[in-house]
Design a protein around this motif. Structure first.
Motif, mmCIF file in Angstrom:
data_model
loop_
_atom_site.group_PDB
_atom_site.id
_atom_site.type_symbol
_atom_site.label_atom_id
_atom_site.label_comp_id
_atom_site.label_asym_id
_atom_site.label_seq_id
_atom_site.Cartn_x
_atom_site.Cartn_y
_atom_site.Cartn_z
ATOM 1 N N ASN A 83 0.833 -1.201 0.000
ATOM 2 C CA ASN A 83 0.000 0.000 0.000
ATOM 3 C C ASN A 83 0.868 1.251 0.000
ATOM 4 O O ASN A 83 1.956 1.267 0.583
ATOM 5 N N TYR A 85 0.520 5.573 0.541
ATOM 6 C CA TYR A 85 -0.326 6.668 1.015
ATOM 7 C C TYR A 85 0.365 7.994 0.731
ATOM 8 O O TYR A 85 1.598 8.095 0.798
ATOM 9 N N TYR A 103 -13.942 17.469 -3.595
ATOM 10 C CA TYR A 103 -12.928 16.565 -4.123
ATOM 11 C C TYR A 103 -12.231 17.128 -5.360
ATOM 12 O O TYR A 103 -12.854 17.765 -6.199
ATOM 13 N N LEU A 120 -10.022 7.048 -10.261
ATOM 14 C CA LEU A 120 -10.132 7.814 -9.027
ATOM 15 C C LEU A 120 -11.415 7.444 -8.278
ATOM 16 O O LEU A 120 -12.504 7.483 -8.847
ATOM 17 N N ARG A 121 -11.283 7.112 -7.001
ATOM 18 C CA ARG A 121 -12.425 6.737 -6.156
ATOM 19 C C ARG A 121 -12.495 7.669 -4.947
ATOM 20 O O ARG A 121 -11.514 7.811 -4.210
ATOM 21 N N ARG A 122 -13.651 8.270 -4.723
ATOM 22 C CA ARG A 122 -13.813 9.187 -3.591
ATOM 23 C C ARG A 122 -14.085 8.424 -2.298
ATOM 24 O O ARG A 122 -14.854 7.465 -2.292
ATOM 25 N N THR A 123 -13.458 8.868 -1.221
ATOM 26 C CA THR A 123 -13.703 8.288 0.099
ATOM 27 C C THR A 123 -14.388 9.336 0.980
ATOM 28 O O THR A 123 -14.184 10.545 0.792
ATOM 29 N N HIS A 144 -4.595 7.116 -1.487
ATOM 30 C CA HIS A 144 -4.193 5.738 -1.185
ATOM 31 C C HIS A 144 -4.245 4.933 -2.474
ATOM 32 O O HIS A 144 -5.197 5.027 -3.249
ATOM 33 N N TRP A 145 -3.179 4.134 -2.724
ATOM 34 C CA TRP A 145 -3.161 3.261 -3.890
ATOM 35 C C TRP A 145 -2.327 2.034 -3.569
ATOM 36 O O TRP A 145 -1.698 1.951 -2.511
ATOM 37 N N LYS A 191 -6.088 2.512 -9.784
ATOM 38 C CA LYS A 191 -7.056 2.914 -8.755
ATOM 39 C C LYS A 191 -6.388 3.748 -7.671
ATOM 40 O O LYS A 191 -5.411 3.333 -7.047
ATOM 41 N N GLU A 193 -7.609 6.105 -4.297
ATOM 42 C CA GLU A 193 -8.661 6.623 -3.416
ATOM 43 C C GLU A 193 -8.268 8.026 -2.975
ATOM 44 O O GLU A 193 -7.102 8.280 -2.654
ATOM 45 N N SER A 195 -9.638 11.582 -0.664
ATOM 46 C CA SER A 195 -10.586 12.210 0.253
ATOM 47 C C SER A 195 -10.920 13.618 -0.243
ATOM 48 O O SER A 195 -10.295 14.123 -1.187
#
Length: 200
Positions: A83, A85, A103, A120-123, A144-145, A191, A193, A195
């Motif tokens: 991971n 960050y 975002y 891109l994924r929103r958290t 995070h990826w 991918k 993530e 915030s």
């Protein structure tokens, strides 16, 4: 006699309600809250503030932060077990305050400026809230990826083409802020993530 009684009743009614001019003034005051709400200070809880930032009215906020006044950088914060960050940090280089809410967009790019796979994924943590940036102040979004190949991604070479740069689009804007990437390939189809922005 009846006329005198009627006149007396009318006089009492006018005394209780006020003159026609006073009634008009009162009706004018009744529509006042809409103008008051426009000039009322933004509740402090809705505008996170740190030293170097400003809080208060929309006038002080100075409108949305655009790519024209923002400088961006991606900072690596930690790594472990495949991971990665980091933080997308934007700084207000303009002459006045501006606001970021929500975002950022983010697209990875190769050395020639061509898109590299980015998903891109929103958290939700932290979620969107207005952040007012004074000149020189910054906001950050958590990233995070993974660097672990997934699906049919190769394991004997980089899982994806490695990005050199990235284009970050401020919330509600269309023009991107250009920044360096240089943090290696992003697996799982690119991918990432992200915030919402918060006060840095």
């Amino acid at each position: 006699m009846r006329r005198l009684v009627a006149f007396g009743v009318l006089a009492v009614a006018l005394a209780a309600c006020g003159s026609p001019q006073q009634a008009a003034d009162q009706s004018t005051l009744a529509v006042g809250p809409s103008s008051e709400s426009e000039s009322a200070p933004v509740p402090p809880s809705s505008v996170p503030v740190t030293p170097g930032q400003v809080s208060g009215t929309a006038e002080q906020a100075g409108g949305r932060c655009t790519a024209a006044v923002l400088a961006g950088v991606v900072e690596s914060t930690e790594a472990g077990a495949g991971n990665r960050y980091g933080k997308l940090v934007v700084t207000n280089n303009g002459a006045g305050p501006c606001t970021v809410t929500g975002y950022s967009g983010l697209q990875l790019l190769d050395a020639a400026g061509n898109p590299v796979p980015t998903d891109l994924r929103r958290t939700p943590d932290p979620g969107p809230a207005p952040v007012v940036l004074a000149p020189g102040a910054a906001a950050a979004a958590n990233l995070h990826w993974t660097v672990v190949p997934t699906g049919d991604e190769p394991v004997d070479r980089p899982c994806q083409a490695e990005a050199v740069r990235a284009a970050a689009i401020p919330p509600d804007e269309t023009q991107p802020v250009s920044l360096q990437w240089g943090l290696g390939p992003v697996c799982a189809g690119g991918k990432i993530e992200i915030s919402a922005f918060y006060a840095a």
